[in-house]
Design a protein around this motif. Structure first.
Motif, PDB file in Angstrom:
ATOM      1  N   THR A   1       8.234  10.127   5.614  1.00 48.33           N
ATOM      2  CA  THR A   1       8.104  10.184   4.159  1.00 48.33           C
ATOM      3  C   THR A   1       6.742   9.709   3.693  1.00 48.33           C
ATOM      4  O   THR A   1       6.110  10.315   2.818  1.00 48.33           O
ATOM      5  N   ARG A   2       6.278   8.626   4.269  1.00 47.06           N
ATOM      6  CA  ARG A   2       5.014   8.043   3.833  1.00 47.06           C
ATOM      7  C   ARG A   2       3.856   9.005   4.050  1.00 47.06           C
ATOM      8  O   ARG A   2       2.992   9.171   3.181  1.00 47.06           O
ATOM      9  N   ARG A   3       3.846   9.662   5.199  1.00 47.34           N
ATOM     10  CA  ARG A   3       2.753  10.585   5.484  1.00 47.34           C
ATOM     11  C   ARG A   3       2.901  11.886   4.703  1.00 47.34           C
ATOM     12  O   ARG A   3       1.905  12.464   4.259  1.00 47.34           O
ATOM     13  N   ASP A   4       4.135  12.355   4.519  1.00 50.89           N
ATOM     14  CA  ASP A   4       4.332  13.581   3.744  1.00 50.89           C
ATOM     15  C   ASP A   4       3.871  13.407   2.307  1.00 50.89           C
ATOM     16  O   ASP A   4       3.352  14.342   1.685  1.00 50.89           O
ATOM     17  N   SER A   5       4.048  12.204   1.748  1.00 54.26           N
ATOM     18  CA  SER A   5       3.633  11.932   0.374  1.00 54.26           C
ATOM     19  C   SER A   5       2.148  11.639   0.252  1.00 54.26           C
ATOM     20  O   SER A   5       1.628  11.543  -0.866  1.00 54.26           O
ATOM     21  N   GLY A   6       1.469  11.443   1.382  1.00 59.49           N
ATOM     22  CA  GLY A   6       0.037  11.157   1.358  1.00 59.49           C
ATOM     23  C   GLY A   6      -0.305   9.707   1.096  1.00 59.49           C
ATOM     24  O   GLY A   6      -1.466   9.392   0.794  1.00 59.49           O
ATOM     25  N   ARG A   7       0.676   8.812   1.226  1.00 59.07           N
ATOM     26  CA  ARG A   7       0.403   7.401   0.934  1.00 59.07           C
ATOM     27  C   ARG A   7      -0.644   6.815   1.868  1.00 59.07           C
ATOM     28  O   ARG A   7      -1.415   5.937   1.472  1.00 59.07           O
ATOM     29  N   HIS A   8      -0.666   7.275   3.104  1.00 59.02           N
ATOM     30  CA  HIS A   8      -1.596   6.689   4.072  1.00 59.02           C
ATOM     31  C   HIS A   8      -3.045   6.969   3.689  1.00 59.02           C
ATOM     32  O   HIS A   8      -3.945   6.227   4.088  1.00 59.02           O
ATOM     33  N   TRP A   9      -3.304   8.023   2.897  1.00 58.70           N
ATOM     34  CA  TRP A   9      -4.677   8.308   2.470  1.00 58.70           C
ATOM     35  C   TRP A   9      -5.147   7.338   1.398  1.00 58.70           C
ATOM     36  O   TRP A   9      -6.325   7.027   1.301  1.00 58.70           O
ATOM     37  N   TRP A  10      -4.226   6.893   0.562  1.00 57.35           N
ATOM     38  CA  TRP A  10      -4.595   5.994  -0.526  1.00 57.35           C
ATOM     39  C   TRP A  10      -4.348   4.530  -0.193  1.00 57.35           C
ATOM     40  O   TRP A  10      -4.586   3.657  -1.022  1.00 57.35           O
ATOM     41  N   GLU A  11      -3.857   4.259   1.004  1.00 55.77           N
ATOM     42  CA  GLU A  11      -3.548   2.878   1.380  1.00 55.77           C
ATOM     43  C   GLU A  11      -4.786   1.993   1.331  1.00 55.77           C
ATOM     44  O   GLU A  11      -4.724   0.835   0.914  1.00 55.77           O
ATOM     45  N   LYS A  12      -5.914   2.527   1.735  1.00 51.25           N
ATOM     46  CA  LYS A  12      -7.140   1.728   1.783  1.00 51.25           C
ATOM     47  C   LYS A  12      -7.672   1.372   0.399  1.00 51.25           C
ATOM     48  O   LYS A  12      -8.547   0.514   0.276  1.00 51.25           O
ATOM     49  N   PHE A  13      -7.153   2.043  -0.639  1.00 44.00           N
ATOM     50  CA  PHE A  13      -7.630   1.764  -1.997  1.00 44.00           C
ATOM     51  C   PHE A  13      -6.649   0.912  -2.799  1.00 44.00           C
ATOM     52  O   PHE A  13      -6.844   0.721  -3.993  1.00 44.00           O
TER      53      PHE A  13
END
Length: 676
Positions: A494-506
């Motif tokens: 779920t986390r990767r499908d939603s793209g959360r890992h891309w915005w985690e660093k911000f």
């Protein structure tokens, strides 16, 4: 990995387009600027674009309030003056993004409700009725502004933004632009012979000519708005002088003629708007609650605009603390609208965010120049009235292109998501559909029945529901955020499908070094704040021991019984913190930056093995309690001791200090008492 191959053994393979955290192809990003002549001309284009919304809102509300051309001209000048100040404040101390802060359509429903209220029916003289209604609007705006400041400066919006994923952001950023479609072609069609040529010329100048003429193509891309407006405005003037509309209906003449606005003759040559120019504000609880709902809608729509502006400014994703800071300063802008009597609350201008994409200039300095034009033309009323008399179908043609750029900025966030996920397909499609369908139902019901579908005896409650569910961006944001936060949260994908890992660093300001380049406050003001670009320090004493826990600092600290002092620290935010990695008798801790996570982490360095043995599991699981503030906290001296309850109160007080919120709240309350 190749996703396709060429035919016939050609050997060519197709690869997916790479994900871009910063939009490429932008000529000037947030922190850069073109040369001064270009910057001034592009800034003037931003002024041309924002004047359209100001004129439209003034045209809607002034007649209902009993005002004429003179009141309309004064209101437009006030709108411009306050919008210029708010834009300077937002670009300097708010999000620092190149966004123009202008009037919001979200406030129209409660404003109309106030204007049609029975309590003003006793005022027969039009100007006096206008003044009394404006005073009521001012009072409601002032109350609404404090709601926005609390949501922003107290960090509530930061909490929402930290749980926001690219998937949840797509619908409400997209509908921030798409939801304003009624201001596009429907308004253009009111004078098709003027609006359609403007739309065609704008597209030809900005899209087709640059692709044909490789040389000097920058001129057409960057200045397509002013060139097309001048051409069509002259064309409309010729039609007016030639008498093309002499036998047309009054409605058509108002839309097409260049001499029917009445602003030039009514506007004063020089007039400086001043606080409480319509009189002392009056307050009504129902009006205030309805206006607070509009303030909430303005926050949601501004957030979508901030994200779009960050993309077209070639900046990284906006950190949650910066979004919250921007919302707080938006509240200050609404407060200024209230005390100056601007007639509507503030929001980030959607059309100006689209202009960033059209010109490919996302410069902060350019928008600040536009703010200078707003203030200048608001004082010189006649000159500003000339620009404000542009036929509205020309403005609507601009909206057709500029709103489309904001829509595309929202759709572009799908690059961070897994488009093959059925969970994503449902959340995306359902939130977009409901974001368009629900407001359409509420607006049609209001148009046909003369009242919203919720019509209780409490008019203020009816207005609250109508305001929230008439906003496509707000409905889409609520649906997408709730579904993304609750649907299949336990699944690993779920986390990767939603793209959360891309915005985690911000999620935290200091976690990505690029954040400071785009969002750091000027004049090294960030050194006066704490941690997450405005987040305060987190500190607590271990129960029964002497180890101090500090979290969120921007530097590495060695903390022991002799706590090292720093002149850059002015206050600490204390909150309960539990960590199984720190024993109650730890005598020293080393804080250091972890390259993969933020905020700072604590590592224990016991004095000897015996200390390690004394850290039983019972001790490690014991929660921290509230005992001490150290002397760097401005409210207490050395070894000050406070109770758990008073420390929580102190936490609330210290949190207000974030991003100068406490200073501005006190300053504005002081102004309030001085004038009243």
């Amino acid at each position: 990995m190749a996703v396709g191959g060429g035919g016939g053994g050609g050997g060519s393979e197709f690869h997916p387009h790479p994900v871009k955290e910063q939009l490429p192809g932008i000529d000037f990003c947030v922190s850069s600027s073109p040369n001064w002549p270009e910057a001034i001309l592009v800034g003037f284009q931003h002024y041309l674009v924002v004047i359209g919304s100001i004129v439209i809102i003034s045209t809607i509300i002034v007649p209902l309030m009993g005002g004429g051309n003179a009141e309309k001209a004064e209101l437009i000048n006030t709108f411009l003056f306050v919008a210029g100040i708010n834009t300077l404040l937002q670009t300097a101390f708010g999000t620092r993004l190149p966004v123009v802060t202008g009037p919001s359509y979200a406030f129209i429903i409660p404003i109309i409700s106030i204007a049609l209220s029975r309590r003003f029916s006793d005022y027969v003289e039009p100007h006096e009725r206008f003044r009394q209604i404006m005073r009521a609007i001012q009072g409601a705006l002032i109350v609404s502004s404090f709601f926005q400041m609390v949501v922003g400066f107290f960090g509530f919006w930061r909490i929402f933004a930290r749980f926001l994923s690219p998937l949840a952001a797509v619908p409400f950023v997209t509908l921030t632009g798409l939801g304003l479609f009624v201001l596009g072609f429907p308004q253009l069609a009111k004078c098709i012979e003027v609006g359609l040529p403007e739309l065609i010329i704008l597209i030809v100048l900005s899209q087709y000519i640059p692709s044909v003429l490789k040389s000097n193509k920058v001129i057409f891309v960057r200045f397509a708005v002013v060139l097309s407006v001048v051409i069509v405005w002259v064309y409309a003037e010729i039609l007016t002088i030639a008498g093309a509309y002499n036998r047309r209906s009054v409605k058509t003449q108002l839309s097409c003629r260049t001499d029917r606005s009445g602003l030039i003759s009514a506007a004063p040559w020089i007039r400086v708007p001043y606080p409480f120019q319509w009189g002392r504000p009056t307050f009504n609880a129902g009006d205030a609650f309805a206006m607070m709902a509009s303030g909430f809608v303005a926050i949601v729509e501004s957030t979508g605009t901030f994200i779009a502006a960050a993309r077209y400014g070639s900046a990284t994703h906006v950190p949650p603390s910066v979004l919250s800071r921007g919302v707080g300063w938006q509240g200050i802008g609404t407060f200024l609208d209230g005390i100056f009597g601007a007639g509507s609350g503030s929001t980030a201008s959607v059309e100006n965010a689209g202009l960033l994409g059209l010109t490919r200039i996302g410069s902060r300095r350019v928008v600040q120049i536009a703010a200078g034009f707003m203030i200048f033309f608001s004082v010189l009323g006649k000159f500003g009235a000339v620009i404000a008399s542009i036929p509205l179908p020309i403005v609507a043609a601009l909206y057709c292109v500029l709103f489309a750029y904001v829509v595309s900025a929202g759709l572009a966030l799908l690059q961070f998501c897994n488009l093959n996920s059925f969970r994503l397909k449902f959340i995306l499609g359902f939130s977009l559909f409901m974001g368009l369908s629900v407001p359409q139902y509420f607006n049609e019901y209001l148009l046909i029945a003369g009242q919203g579908p919720v019509h209780t005896r409490s008019i203020w409650f009816n207005n609250i529901v109508q305001v929230i569910f008439s906003s496509p961006a707000t409905v889409a944001a609520i649906v997408a955020f709730l579904l993304d936060s609750t649907l299949s949260r336990g699944h690993d994908s779920t986390r990767r499908d939603s793209g959360r890992h891309w915005w985690e660093k911000f999620r935290y300001f200091n976690q990505d070094t690029r954040s400071a380049e785009f969002y750091a406050l000027p004049w090294n003001l960030n050194s006066g704040f704490w941690g997450d670009g405005g987040l305060m320090m987190v500190a607590g004493w271990v129960d029964g021991g002497s180890g101090l826990i500090i979290d969120g600092a921007a530097e590495s600290w060695v903390v022991d019984d002799d706590v090292q002092r720093s002149t850059s620290l002015t206050a600490i935010k204390i909150e309960l913190r539990h960590s199984s990695s720190i024993g109650p008798r730890a005598t020293s801790s080393l804080m250091k930056r972890d390259s993969d996570s933020s905020p700072l982490i604590l590592e224990n360095y016991p004095d000897d093995d015996e200390d390690c043995d004394r850290h039983s599991s019972k001790d490690r699981d014991r929660p921290f309690s509230w005992y001490n503030f150290h002397s760097w906290c401005p409210f207490f001296g050395d070894d000050s001791r406070v109770s758990p309850y008073s420390s929580r109160i102190s936490l609330c007080l210290l949190f207000v200090l974030q991003d100068l919120g406490f200073f501005w709240l006190c300053a504005f309350w002081g102004i309030w008492f001085v004038f009243l």
